[in-house]
Design a protein around this motif. Structure first.
Motif, PDB file in Angstrom:
ATOM      1  N   LEU A 114       0.829  -1.201   0.000  1.00 27.10           N
ATOM      2  CA  LEU A 114       0.000   0.000   0.000  1.00 27.10           C
ATOM      3  C   LEU A 114       0.867   1.255   0.000  1.00 27.10           C
ATOM      4  O   LEU A 114       0.572   2.231  -0.710  1.00 27.10           O
ATOM      5  N   THR A 115       1.949   1.239   0.777  1.00 30.10           N
ATOM      6  CA  THR A 115       2.854   2.380   0.814  1.00 30.10           C
ATOM      7  C   THR A 115       3.480   2.622  -0.554  1.00 30.10           C
ATOM      8  O   THR A 115       3.599   3.764  -1.008  1.00 30.10           O
ATOM      9  N   GLU A 116       3.886   1.550  -1.219  1.00 30.97           N
ATOM     10  CA  GLU A 116       4.473   1.681  -2.554  1.00 30.97           C
ATOM     11  C   GLU A 116       3.454   2.230  -3.545  1.00 30.97           C
ATOM     12  O   GLU A 116       3.776   3.062  -4.397  1.00 30.97           O
ATOM     13  N   TRP A 117       2.209   1.748  -3.448  1.00 28.96           N
ATOM     14  CA  TRP A 117       1.144   2.226  -4.324  1.00 28.96           C
ATOM     15  C   TRP A 117       0.932   3.728  -4.162  1.00 28.96           C
ATOM     16  O   TRP A 117       0.777   4.458  -5.146  1.00 28.96           O
ATOM     17  N   LEU A 118       0.961   4.204  -2.918  1.00 27.85           N
ATOM     18  CA  LEU A 118       0.810   5.622  -2.670  1.00 27.85           C
ATOM     19  C   LEU A 118       2.058   6.398  -3.080  1.00 27.85           C
ATOM     20  O   LEU A 118       1.962   7.529  -3.587  1.00 27.85           O
ATOM     21  N   CYS A 119       3.219   5.802  -2.891  1.00 30.69           N
ATOM     22  CA  CYS A 119       4.472   6.492  -3.173  1.00 30.69           C
ATOM     23  C   CYS A 119       4.675   6.698  -4.669  1.00 30.69           C
ATOM     24  O   CYS A 119       5.091   7.771  -5.110  1.00 30.69           O
ATOM     25  N   LEU A 120       4.366   5.675  -5.471  1.00 33.09           N
ATOM     26  CA  LEU A 120       4.559   5.786  -6.918  1.00 33.09           C
ATOM     27  C   LEU A 120       3.386   6.498  -7.590  1.00 33.09           C
ATOM     28  O   LEU A 120       3.569   7.157  -8.620  1.00 33.09           O
TER      29      LEU A 120
ATOM     30  N   THR B  56       4.007  12.739  -6.073  1.00 31.54           N
ATOM     31  CA  THR B  56       5.206  12.383  -5.314  1.00 31.54           C
ATOM     32  C   THR B  56       6.439  12.449  -6.206  1.00 31.54           C
ATOM     33  O   THR B  56       6.361  12.301  -7.432  1.00 31.54           O
ATOM     34  N   TRP B  57       7.598  12.648  -5.560  1.00 31.53           N
ATOM     35  CA  TRP B  57       8.854  12.679  -6.311  1.00 31.53           C
ATOM     36  C   TRP B  57       9.154  11.321  -6.940  1.00 31.53           C
ATOM     37  O   TRP B  57       9.576  11.245  -8.096  1.00 31.53           O
ATOM     38  N   SER B  58       8.961  10.243  -6.190  1.00 32.09           N
ATOM     39  CA  SER B  58       9.270   8.917  -6.711  1.00 32.09           C
ATOM     40  C   SER B  58       8.399   8.591  -7.926  1.00 32.09           C
ATOM     41  O   SER B  58       8.882   8.016  -8.912  1.00 32.09           O
ATOM     42  N   GLY B  59       7.116   8.938  -7.849  1.00 31.86           N
ATOM     43  CA  GLY B  59       6.253   8.700  -8.995  1.00 31.86           C
ATOM     44  C   GLY B  59       6.703   9.474 -10.216  1.00 31.86           C
ATOM     45  O   GLY B  59       6.744   8.935 -11.334  1.00 31.86           O
ATOM     46  N   ASP B  60       7.075  10.736 -10.027  1.00 27.10           N
ATOM     47  CA  ASP B  60       7.541  11.539 -11.159  1.00 27.10           C
ATOM     48  C   ASP B  60       8.882  11.052 -11.676  1.00 27.10           C
ATOM     49  O   ASP B  60       9.161  11.168 -12.884  1.00 27.10           O
ATOM     50  N   ARG B  61       9.725  10.505 -10.792  1.00 23.58           N
ATOM     51  CA  ARG B  61      11.030  10.014 -11.263  1.00 23.58           C
ATOM     52  C   ARG B  61      10.858   8.826 -12.194  1.00 23.58           C
ATOM     53  O   ARG B  61      11.554   8.732 -13.225  1.00 23.58           O
ATOM     54  N   LEU B  62       9.960   7.927 -11.881  1.00 27.83           N
ATOM     55  CA  LEU B  62       9.711   6.805 -12.783  1.00 27.83           C
ATOM     56  C   LEU B  62       8.990   7.264 -14.039  1.00 27.83           C
ATOM     57  O   LEU B  62       9.273   6.792 -15.146  1.00 27.83           O
ATOM     58  N   ASN B  63       8.050   8.188 -13.884  1.00 23.48           N
ATOM     59  CA  ASN B  63       7.327   8.678 -15.056  1.00 23.48           C
ATOM     60  C   ASN B  63       8.249   9.434 -15.998  1.00 23.48           C
ATOM     61  O   ASN B  63       8.003   9.481 -17.213  1.00 23.48           O
ATOM     62  N   ALA B  64       9.322  10.035 -15.465  1.00 22.81           N
ATOM     63  CA  ALA B  64      10.265  10.769 -16.309  1.00 22.81           C
ATOM     64  C   ALA B  64      10.911   9.860 -17.354  1.00 22.81           C
ATOM     65  O   ALA B  64      11.259  10.316 -18.449  1.00 22.81           O
TER      66      ALA B  64
ATOM     67  N   TRP C 248      12.273   6.655   3.873  1.00 21.83           N
ATOM     68  CA  TRP C 248      12.135   7.728   2.881  1.00 21.83           C
ATOM     69  C   TRP C 248      13.407   7.862   2.054  1.00 21.83           C
ATOM     70  O   TRP C 248      13.335   7.952   0.812  1.00 21.83           O
ATOM     71  N   ALA C 249      14.566   7.875   2.721  1.00 19.15           N
ATOM     72  CA  ALA C 249      15.827   8.032   1.995  1.00 19.15           C
ATOM     73  C   ALA C 249      16.089   6.829   1.086  1.00 19.15           C
ATOM     74  O   ALA C 249      16.507   6.986  -0.068  1.00 19.15           O
ATOM     75  N   ARG C 250      15.841   5.634   1.604  1.00 18.55           N
ATOM     76  CA  ARG C 250      16.082   4.443   0.782  1.00 18.55           C
ATOM     77  C   ARG C 250      15.110   4.357  -0.388  1.00 18.55           C
ATOM     78  O   ARG C 250      15.474   3.881  -1.472  1.00 18.55           O
ATOM     79  N   THR C 251      13.887   4.809  -0.194  1.00 11.55           N
ATOM     80  CA  THR C 251      12.917   4.781  -1.290  1.00 11.55           C
ATOM     81  C   THR C 251      13.362   5.692  -2.421  1.00 11.55           C
ATOM     82  O   THR C 251      13.292   5.330  -3.606  1.00 11.55           O
ATOM     83  N   ARG C 252      13.817   6.878  -2.085  1.00 12.40           N
ATOM     84  CA  ARG C 252      14.288   7.799  -3.128  1.00 12.40           C
ATOM     85  C   ARG C 252      15.516   7.243  -3.847  1.00 12.40           C
ATOM     86  O   ARG C 252      15.619   7.320  -5.080  1.00 12.40           O
ATOM     87  N   THR C 253      16.447   6.667  -3.077  1.00 15.47           N
ATOM     88  CA  THR C 253      17.644   6.101  -3.695  1.00 15.47           C
ATOM     89  C   THR C 253      17.297   4.913  -4.577  1.00 15.47           C
ATOM     90  O   THR C 253      17.798   4.786  -5.710  1.00 15.47           O
ATOM     91  N   ALA C 254      16.430   4.032  -4.095  1.00 12.28           N
ATOM     92  CA  ALA C 254      16.049   2.859  -4.874  1.00 12.28           C
ATOM     93  C   ALA C 254      15.265   3.260  -6.119  1.00 12.28           C
ATOM     94  O   ALA C 254      15.443   2.662  -7.194  1.00 12.28           O
ATOM     95  N   THR C 255      14.413   4.262  -6.005  1.00 10.20           N
ATOM     96  CA  THR C 255      13.661   4.732  -7.168  1.00 10.20           C
ATOM     97  C   THR C 255      14.593   5.310  -8.213  1.00 10.20           C
ATOM     98  O   THR C 255      14.435   5.054  -9.418  1.00 10.20           O
ATOM     99  N   GLU C 256      15.577   6.103  -7.774  1.00 12.00           N
ATOM    100  CA  GLU C 256      16.533   6.686  -8.709  1.00 12.00           C
ATOM    101  C   GLU C 256      17.316   5.597  -9.444  1.00 12.00           C
ATOM    102  O   GLU C 256      17.474   5.647 -10.673  1.00 12.00           O
ATOM    103  N   THR C 257      17.784   4.601  -8.703  1.00 17.43           N
ATOM    104  CA  THR C 257      18.547   3.516  -9.327  1.00 17.43           C
ATOM    105  C   THR C 257      17.685   2.728 -10.306  1.00 17.43           C
ATOM    106  O   THR C 257      18.115   2.427 -11.428  1.00 17.43           O
ATOM    107  N   TYR C 258      16.472   2.396  -9.899  1.00 13.97           N
ATOM    108  CA  TYR C 258      15.573   1.635 -10.766  1.00 13.97           C
ATOM    109  C   TYR C 258      15.231   2.419 -12.024  1.00 13.97           C
ATOM    110  O   TYR C 258      15.234   1.866 -13.133  1.00 13.97           O
ATOM    111  N   ALA C 259      14.967   3.708 -11.888  1.00 18.96           N
ATOM    112  CA  ALA C 259      14.636   4.529 -13.054  1.00 18.96           C
ATOM    113  C   ALA C 259      15.831   4.629 -14.015  1.00 18.96           C
ATOM    114  O   ALA C 259      15.654   4.560 -15.240  1.00 18.96           O
ATOM    115  N   LEU C 260      17.025   4.805 -13.472  1.00 18.25           N
ATOM    116  CA  LEU C 260      18.212   4.868 -14.327  1.00 18.25           C
ATOM    117  C   LEU C 260      18.397   3.582 -15.118  1.00 18.25           C
ATOM    118  O   LEU C 260      18.715   3.608 -16.317  1.00 18.25           O
ATOM    119  N   LEU C 261      18.207   2.444 -14.446  1.00 18.12           N
ATOM    120  CA  LEU C 261      18.360   1.163 -15.139  1.00 18.12           C
ATOM    121  C   LEU C 261      17.297   0.976 -16.214  1.00 18.12           C
ATOM    122  O   LEU C 261      17.590   0.480 -17.311  1.00 18.12           O
TER     123      LEU C 261
END
Length: 331
Positions: A91-97, A171-179, A253-266
């Motif tokens: 649920l947290t991931e659903w809200l975060c992304l 959210t930032w994480s959602g926009d990072r993946l959408n980018a 929060w910090a790990r979510t942003r870092t993991a999202t950035e890494t996943y989006a880059l890949l």
């Protein structure tokens, strides 16, 4: 076959123990501590030790059968807490992304809409400053002078802290993946949602492993935030639980942003690197010329020297991969 099943069972047991039981057992230990000590004497270790001794000397735990039942009940409770954290983590991931925030229930949808609008306004102001800095540096270089990039880089960081592209999610994480999808559409006219399942099937095993690991790290990060939510009710009994909740929240929060950035880059790097391979396999070579062949056997070297991947090829590939819509109903 027996050895394979044995190894599989061992790995499943290890994952069950590490992901569910151990974090759940720690949660039960903190809950028992909170219930025993309370707010009055939150760090009274002698009292906690005495209470544990009393529980250990209880007649129900003095027999082998009682100990087995207690152990089974503890493991079950720890696994249940772990499963609750996993479910809350989803649920947290659903809200975060927030990929489908337009379909959320009305109160959440209104909040997400206001948040997206607010973030878009902040991003627009930051983006204007960044583009202004870029234009200033370009004019300076055109005059034959060296432009100091510090101000431009600072403006870019201020913009990307809000979102790497114009915000369309709350959210930032959602926009990072959408980018990733926005950039692929802008640069190559590619629809990531349509493209990705086909690219995934032709990826090398090592690349798949890296992407899967990055995706699992994102899930673990959001699950850590879920554990913070589970620890929050314990603050009603024991105020130090608030420290645990705060620590887990900030870490998650910090790990979510870092993991999202890494996943989006890949995701973006993989799509850009392997889309040409997919186009070649489908016969949609960017300039219509075949890949380089060996003169002796005629086998493909796997090299495409025909030029850059053009937006026209992206349009053709997206059109080729998009299923045709169902025909209109008869009658």
């Amino acid at each position: 076959m027996g050895g394979f099943l044995s190894e599989l069972g061992k790995k499943l047991a290890e994952r069950w123990l590490s992901l569910l039981v151990l974090p759940g057992a720690l949660y039960l230990a903190v809950a028992a501590t909170a219930h025993t000590l309370g707010h009055t004497h939150p760090f009274d270790l002698p009292h906690l030790t005495q209470q544990i001794t009393t529980w250990a000397n209880h007649p129900a735990t003095s027999t082998a059968g009682g100990q087995v039942v207690l152990l089974a009940a503890t493991l079950a409770a720890a696994a249940a807490a772990g499963l609750a954290a996993q479910a809350l983590g989803s649920l947290t991931e659903w809200l975060c992304l927030a990929a489908d925030w337009h379909t959320w229930p009305l109160p959440l949808r209104q909040f997400a809409s206001r948040q997206t609008t607010r973030r878009r306004g902040r991003w627009t102001r930051a983006a204007r400053i960044w583009h202004h800095r870029r234009e200033q540096d370009a004019r300076t270089r055109a005059q034959g002078q060296r432009a100091d990039p510090a101000a431009r880089h600072a403006a870019e960081r201020a913009m990307t802290r809000i979102a790497p592209e114009e915000p369309s999610r709350p959210t930032w994480s959602g926009d990072r993946l959408n980018a990733v999808a926005v950039r692929l559409e802008r640069d190559h006219h590619l629809d990531l949602t349509t493209l990705w399942p086909h690219v995934w099937l032709i990826l090398p095993e090592e690349t798949r492993t890296q992407i899967t690991f990055a995706r699992q790290n994102l899930t673990r990060a959001t699950t850590l935030t879920a554990w913070a939510l589970l620890y929050l009710p314990l603050t009603a009994w024991w105020w130090p639980a608030a420290l645990i909740t705060t620590t887990l929240t900030l870490t998650g929060w910090a790990r979510t942003r870092t993991a999202t950035e890494t996943y989006a880059l890949l995701l973006e790097a993989t799509a850009r690197l392997h889309t040409r391979d997919l186009a070649d396999r489908l016969g949609l070579n960017p300039t219509g010329r075949p890949t380089t062949l060996t003169p002796e056997t005629g086998d493909s070297l796997g090299l495409n020297l025909s030029g850059p991947f053009t937006p026209e090829t992206g349009d053709a590939l997206t059109h080729h991969l998009t299923p045709t819509p169902p025909p209109p109903p008869t009658g």
